[in-house]
Each structure stands twice: as structure tokens, then as C-alpha cells.
Design a protein around this motif. Structure first.
Motif, PDB file in Angstrom:
ATOM      1  N   SER A  97       5.437   7.173  -0.249  1.00 34.38           N
ATOM      2  CA  SER A  97       6.536   6.075  -0.223  1.00 34.38           C
ATOM      3  C   SER A  97       5.765   4.718  -0.415  1.00 34.38           C
ATOM      4  O   SER A  97       4.876   4.607   0.335  1.00 34.38           O
ATOM      5  N   PRO A  98       6.481   3.797  -0.926  1.00 35.33           N
ATOM      6  CA  PRO A  98       5.960   2.352  -0.881  1.00 35.33           C
ATOM      7  C   PRO A  98       6.065   1.855   0.651  1.00 35.33           C
ATOM      8  O   PRO A  98       7.221   1.994   1.278  1.00 35.33           O
ATOM      9  N   ALA A  99       5.056   1.398   1.208  1.00 39.75           N
ATOM     10  CA  ALA A  99       4.987   0.723   2.266  1.00 39.75           C
ATOM     11  C   ALA A  99       5.561  -0.531   2.522  1.00 39.75           C
ATOM     12  O   ALA A  99       5.466  -1.305   1.762  1.00 39.75           O
ATOM     13  N   SER A 100       6.649  -0.540   3.735  1.00 33.49           N
ATOM     14  CA  SER A 100       7.211  -1.915   3.819  1.00 33.49           C
ATOM     15  C   SER A 100       6.117  -2.896   4.395  1.00 33.49           C
ATOM     16  O   SER A 100       5.047  -2.405   4.929  1.00 33.49           O
ATOM     17  N   ASP A 101       6.314  -4.132   4.116  1.00 35.42           N
ATOM     18  CA  ASP A 101       5.169  -5.118   4.460  1.00 35.42           C
ATOM     19  C   ASP A 101       5.639  -6.337   5.024  1.00 35.42           C
ATOM     20  O   ASP A 101       6.384  -7.153   4.389  1.00 35.42           O
ATOM     21  N   GLY A 102       5.501  -6.607   6.312  1.00 36.04           N
ATOM     22  CA  GLY A 102       5.877  -7.747   7.092  1.00 36.04           C
ATOM     23  C   GLY A 102       7.539  -7.764   7.143  1.00 36.04           C
ATOM     24  O   GLY A 102       8.176  -7.096   7.447  1.00 36.04           O
ATOM     25  N   ASP A 103       8.112  -8.858   6.404  1.00 37.86           N
ATOM     26  CA  ASP A 103       9.399  -9.229   6.321  1.00 37.86           C
ATOM     27  C   ASP A 103      10.002  -8.449   5.272  1.00 37.86           C
ATOM     28  O   ASP A 103      11.027  -8.999   4.587  1.00 37.86           O
ATOM     29  N   ARG A 104       9.206  -7.692   4.237  1.00 37.37           N
ATOM     30  CA  ARG A 104       9.431  -7.405   2.914  1.00 37.37           C
ATOM     31  C   ARG A 104       9.820  -5.791   3.120  1.00 37.37           C
ATOM     32  O   ARG A 104       9.496  -5.022   3.423  1.00 37.37           O
ATOM     33  N   LEU A 105      10.930  -5.487   2.193  1.00 37.49           N
ATOM     34  CA  LEU A 105      11.375  -3.948   2.088  1.00 37.49           C
ATOM     35  C   LEU A 105      11.314  -3.768   0.806  1.00 37.49           C
ATOM     36  O   LEU A 105      11.752  -4.462  -0.167  1.00 37.49           O
ATOM     37  N   PRO A 106      10.741  -2.560   0.509  1.00 34.45           N
ATOM     38  CA  PRO A 106      11.082  -2.006  -0.743  1.00 34.45           C
ATOM     39  C   PRO A 106      12.389  -1.697  -1.300  1.00 34.45           C
ATOM     40  O   PRO A 106      13.045  -1.030  -0.621  1.00 34.45           O
ATOM     41  N   VAL A 107      12.853  -2.165  -2.311  1.00 32.36           N
ATOM     42  CA  VAL A 107      14.224  -2.190  -2.691  1.00 32.36           C
ATOM     43  C   VAL A 107      14.273  -1.714  -4.022  1.00 32.36           C
ATOM     44  O   VAL A 107      13.748  -2.357  -4.865  1.00 32.36           O
ATOM     45  N   ASN A 108      14.957  -0.515  -4.428  1.00 33.23           N
ATOM     46  CA  ASN A 108      15.307  -0.117  -5.550  1.00 33.23           C
ATOM     47  C   ASN A 108      16.455  -0.549  -6.381  1.00 33.23           C
ATOM     48  O   ASN A 108      16.172  -0.930  -7.566  1.00 33.23           O
ATOM     49  N   GLU A 109      17.347  -0.847  -5.704  1.00 34.53           N
ATOM     50  CA  GLU A 109      18.610  -1.518  -6.361  1.00 34.53           C
ATOM     51  C   GLU A 109      19.690  -1.948  -5.201  1.00 34.53           C
ATOM     52  O   GLU A 109      19.492  -1.809  -4.106  1.00 34.53           O
TER      53      GLU A 109
ATOM     54  N   GLU B 103       9.906   9.523  -7.646  1.00 36.25           N
ATOM     55  CA  GLU B 103       9.052   8.903  -8.113  1.00 36.25           C
ATOM     56  C   GLU B 103       9.421   7.403  -7.646  1.00 36.25           C
ATOM     57  O   GLU B 103      10.124   6.479  -8.437  1.00 36.25           O
ATOM     58  N   PRO B 104       9.194   6.857  -6.701  1.00 35.48           N
ATOM     59  CA  PRO B 104       9.753   5.753  -6.016  1.00 35.48           C
ATOM     60  C   PRO B 104       9.194   4.402  -6.854  1.00 35.48           C
ATOM     61  O   PRO B 104       7.969   4.400  -7.114  1.00 35.48           O
ATOM     62  N   THR B 105      10.390   3.620  -6.842  1.00 38.82           N
ATOM     63  CA  THR B 105       9.875   2.176  -7.492  1.00 38.82           C
ATOM     64  C   THR B 105       8.952   1.258  -6.231  1.00 38.82           C
ATOM     65  O   THR B 105       9.376   1.790  -5.020  1.00 38.82           O
ATOM     66  N   HIS B 106       8.331   0.275  -6.736  1.00 40.54           N
ATOM     67  CA  HIS B 106       7.643  -0.446  -5.757  1.00 40.54           C
ATOM     68  C   HIS B 106       7.917  -1.953  -5.520  1.00 40.54           C
ATOM     69  O   HIS B 106       7.431  -2.431  -4.572  1.00 40.54           O
ATOM     70  N   ALA B 107       8.686  -2.345  -6.295  1.00 40.86           N
ATOM     71  CA  ALA B 107       9.222  -3.761  -6.024  1.00 40.86           C
ATOM     72  C   ALA B 107       9.711  -3.976  -4.506  1.00 40.86           C
ATOM     73  O   ALA B 107      10.406  -3.092  -4.070  1.00 40.86           O
ATOM     74  N   THR B 108       9.487  -5.223  -4.087  1.00 39.04           N
ATOM     75  CA  THR B 108       9.894  -5.576  -2.606  1.00 39.04           C
ATOM     76  C   THR B 108      10.632  -6.816  -2.671  1.00 39.04           C
ATOM     77  O   THR B 108      10.580  -7.561  -3.244  1.00 39.04           O
TER      78      THR B 108
ATOM     79  N   SER C 200      13.447   2.082  -1.108  1.00 37.12           N
ATOM     80  CA  SER C 200      12.937   2.944  -2.115  1.00 37.12           C
ATOM     81  C   SER C 200      11.456   3.725  -1.051  1.00 37.12           C
ATOM     82  O   SER C 200      11.385   3.014  -0.013  1.00 37.12           O
ATOM     83  N   GLY C 201      11.521   4.843  -1.273  1.00 35.32           N
ATOM     84  CA  GLY C 201      10.574   5.755  -0.419  1.00 35.32           C
ATOM     85  C   GLY C 201      11.348   6.781   0.423  1.00 35.32           C
ATOM     86  O   GLY C 201      12.432   6.357   1.083  1.00 35.32           O
ATOM     87  N   CYS C 202      10.801   7.810   0.587  1.00 42.32           N
ATOM     88  CA  CYS C 202      11.402   8.771   1.332  1.00 42.32           C
ATOM     89  C   CYS C 202      10.348   9.754   2.054  1.00 42.32           C
ATOM     90  O   CYS C 202       9.477   9.979   1.199  1.00 42.32           O
ATOM     91  N   ASN C 203      10.751  10.296   3.135  1.00 41.72           N
ATOM     92  CA  ASN C 203       9.828  11.246   3.758  1.00 41.72           C
ATOM     93  C   ASN C 203      10.208  12.843   3.431  1.00 41.72           C
ATOM     94  O   ASN C 203       9.469  13.627   3.694  1.00 41.72           O
TER      95      ASN C 203
ATOM     96  N   SER D 150       0.991  -1.032  -0.034  1.00 43.11           N
ATOM     97  CA  SER D 150       0.027   0.087  -0.026  1.00 43.11           C
ATOM     98  C   SER D 150       0.870   1.265  -0.200  1.00 43.11           C
ATOM     99  O   SER D 150       2.142   1.317   0.290  1.00 43.11           O
ATOM    100  N   GLU D 151       0.216   2.424  -0.277  1.00 42.83           N
ATOM    101  CA  GLU D 151       1.023   3.622  -0.281  1.00 42.83           C
ATOM    102  C   GLU D 151       0.916   4.229   1.083  1.00 42.83           C
ATOM    103  O   GLU D 151      -0.129   4.449   1.446  1.00 42.83           O
ATOM    104  N   SER D 152       1.937   4.792   1.592  1.00 37.05           N
ATOM    105  CA  SER D 152       1.886   5.535   2.617  1.00 37.05           C
ATOM    106  C   SER D 152       1.262   6.913   2.322  1.00 37.05           C
ATOM    107  O   SER D 152       1.278   7.429   1.128  1.00 37.05           O
ATOM    108  N   ASP D 153       1.122   7.824   3.482  1.00 39.97           N
ATOM    109  CA  ASP D 153       0.585   9.217   3.050  1.00 39.97           C
ATOM    110  C   ASP D 153       1.825   9.929   2.635  1.00 39.97           C
ATOM    111  O   ASP D 153       1.673  11.042   1.852  1.00 39.97           O
ATOM    112  N   GLU D 154       2.939   9.511   2.622  1.00 38.11           N
ATOM    113  CA  GLU D 154       4.399  10.362   1.933  1.00 38.11           C
ATOM    114  C   GLU D 154       4.508  10.017   0.443  1.00 38.11           C
ATOM    115  O   GLU D 154       5.417  10.567  -0.121  1.00 38.11           O
TER     116      GLU D 154
END
Ligand code: SAM
Ligand code: 2KA
Ligand code: SF4
Ligand code: MG
Length: 270
Positions: free
Chosen positions: A20-32, A71-76, A54-57, A14-18
Motif C-alpha cells: 500500500s502507498p504509505a501516508s506521509d506527514g499530513d498527506r493522504l494517498p488519494v485515488n479520487e 494496483e494502488p495509485t500513489h498520488a497524495t 489508496s492502499g488496502c491491507n 514509501s511502500e509499506s509491506d502490504e
């Protein structure tokens, strides 16, 4: 490796209000995730594996990692997958960066697991968020007023999905959190790394340093303070390097290069 369609993007993302892609459980949004030489700071030159979340405040106008902030990427990736990828490289230093890596809860599990495996960990952070985690070097880069986006310094495409105007006030409100800065310098080996665009920036560096010294229960030495030239290209660094170096000499701060920009012009995965 670039992290894109070959990685499960996570169904319940899901998207946070910032934005930013939200992290989820043991998954991290990773851009590279890639191996390179640490380009900045007191470990410059050390072979290191970089995990770029990925994702910044914040939204610095000059952000060299546009696809983690504006323009954050969303892959986790699962923490376990990240560890396996890190272990496929030879380096024993890991740099966790972003985006803002400390936004995401699972970054603590990643740092715990890296610590258990004997890695040296550096966390590159904008200093607005504190987390309790095994961090060997907190590389804190508080953002100066000159980072705030303006109509003249707007990195977004005209009529694009992101509006820099909307972010100016949010960025300005959020960019300094003295409690978080004091906690980071108290609890971790640290460096304070300021991006310098112009001579006037140094006044804000000295003001903020005085406030951090007041707030923190540990000493902050002048040599813990690094001035880094602003620039995501070798050409731009040519412009900002002289004043940055002069200020470091005048004030007794350290100068840090951006080796990866000089070597590779900040190409992806460098
Ligand atoms: C992309 S940021 C990610 C970590 C965190 N969000 C932060 O800002 O510290 C990594 C480092 O690059 C610096 N940086 C980003 N864009 C830059 C630019 N155009 N010139 C110089 N440094 C830059 C940041 O200040 C930070 O030290
Ligand atoms: N080589 C290299 N060194 C770095 N040090 C900090 C980086 C970052 O983006 O946080 C960075 C980066 O992007 N590349
Ligand atoms: S805080 Fe870091 S990742 Fe966020 S916009 Fe600024 S430089 Fe980019
Ligand atoms: Mg970078």
C-alpha cells in the motif's frame, strides 16, 4: 476529480509491506475525490462528497476499487487540499473510503477538520482497524470467506505485477479482527454491511454476528446488519440481488442496494 499527475506524488513516499502507498506527514494517498449520491447503506441517496484513499491491507477478489487495492495509485494530497476540494462542493455529507481509509494516520486529522466544519462523516471500512476519530457513521464491511482470492477468482492479469496467490493467505489471516469490530460498534453509530455472493454466505454472517454480540458491550440489532449484493456491474448485481433480498427477508436483516452501480455501472467518480 481524478487524482493523478496534477497532484504532487510526495517525494519521501514509501511502500509499506502490504504493497500500500504509505501516508506521509499530513498527506493522504488519494485515488479520487468526487461528489455523488451515497449508493449504499442507510444513507443511500444522500448527496455526498467521496474521498477515496489508496492502499488496502486486504485483497478481495471482487474489489470494485482495483486501483486502491490490487494496483494502488500513489498520488497524495495534503489534508488542507482535500478540505478545500470538499468545500468546493455543496454536499454536507462526506464519505471517507478506499482502499482501507483507517490504515493512514492523517485520516484522523482529516476527520477532525471535517468535524470542526460541521460535516457529517461516514467512514467505509473493512473492520480490521480501529481508530479514535470523530466518525458519525462507521460503515463496517467485514469480509467473508467468499471474498478471498483463489486461482478461480483471481482479478490480476496473468504475468502482471501482483500475484493473487501470494495474497490468499494474508487476506484470510487478516480479514476478521474481533477486537477491532467490537471497538468500532461500541464507539460509533454503525452499520455492518456484508457482501453476499451466494446463499451459503449467510451462515458466516450469523456466526460472526454472534461473536460480535459476545465481544461488544453494546447491542447489535438485526436491523444494524445490511446485506448487499456482490457486483461491480449492473449485470452482476442482477445475478446476486435475488438471493441477497431473500436472505434479508428470511433472517430479518436489511437489504441495501448499490444505487451507483445501477445508475452508473460503478464508473470512476460515481
Ligand atoms: C471498496 S470498499 C472500501 C472500504 C473498505 N475497504 C471496505 O471494504 O469496507 C467500499 C465498499 O464496497 C464494497 N464492495 C467492494 N467491492 C464490491 C463488490 N464487487 N460488490 C459489492 N460490494 C463491494 C465493500 O464491501 C465496502 O462496503
Ligand atoms: N455512489 C457511491 N456510493 C458509495 N458508497 C460507498 C462507496 C465506496 O466505494 O465505499 C461508494 C461509491 O463508490 N460510490
Ligand atoms: S477490503 Fe475494501 S478496498 Fe480492500 S480489497 Fe476488499 S473491498 Fe477492496
Ligand atoms: Mg464503491
Amino acid at each position: 476529480m481524478p487524482v493523478s499527475s496534477d497532484v504532487d506524488a510526495g517525494e519521501s513516499r514509501s511502500e509499506s509491506d502490504e504493497g500500500s502507498p504509505a501516508s506521509d506527514g499530513d498527506r493522504l494517498p488519494v485515488n479520487e475525490l468526487f461528489e455523488s449520491l451515497q449508493g449504499e447503506g442507510r444513507l443511500a441517496g444522500v448527496p455526498s462528497v467521496f474521498v477515496r484513499t489508496s492502499g488496502c491491507n486486504l485483497r478481495c477478489w471482487f474489489c470494485d476499487s482495483y486501483h486502491t487495492s490490487w494496483e494502488p495509485t500513489h498520488a497524495t494530497m495534503r489534508v488542507e487540499e482535500i478540505l478545500a476540494e470538499i468545500e468546493s462542493h455543496d454536499a454536507d455529507h462526506v464519505v471517507v473510503t478506499g482502499g482501507e481509509p483507517l490504515l493512514h494516520d492523517p485520516v484522523v486529522s482529516l476527520l477532525d477538520e471535517l468535524d470542526a466544519r460541521g460535516y457529517h462523516t461516514t467512514v467505509e471500512t473493512n473492520g480490521t482497524i480501529y481508530r479514535d476519530a470523530p466518525i458519525d457513521l462507521a460503515s463496517v464491511s467485514p469480509k467473508l470467506a467468499s471474498s478471498t482470492p483463489t486461482p478461480e477468482r483471481d482479478p490480476t492479469p496473468e504475468d502482471g505485477p501482483t500475484d493473487a496467490g501470494e495474497w490468499a493467505e494474508r487476506h484470510e489471516d487478516r480479514r476478521i479482527d474481533l477486537d477491532a469490530l467490537a471497538a468500532l460498534v461500541e464507539d460509533y453509530d454503525f452499520q455492518l454491511k456484508f457482501v453476499v455472493s451466494e446463499r451459503d454466505d449467510v451462515e458466516e454472517v450469523t456466526d460472526l454476528l454472534a461473536r460480535i454480540r459476545d465481544a461488544a458491550a453494546v447491542p447489535v440489532r438485526d436491523t444494524d446488519v445490511l446485506l448487499m449484493p456482490e457486483g461491480a456491474t449492473a449485470d452482476r448485481i442482477e445475478e446476486t440481488r435475488p438471493v441477497t433480498a431473500e436472505l434479508a427477508r428470511e433472517y430479518g436483516f436489511r437489504y441495501t442496494p448499490r444505487l451507483h452501480v445501477n445508475l452508473w455501472n460503478d464508473a470512476p467518480e460515481t
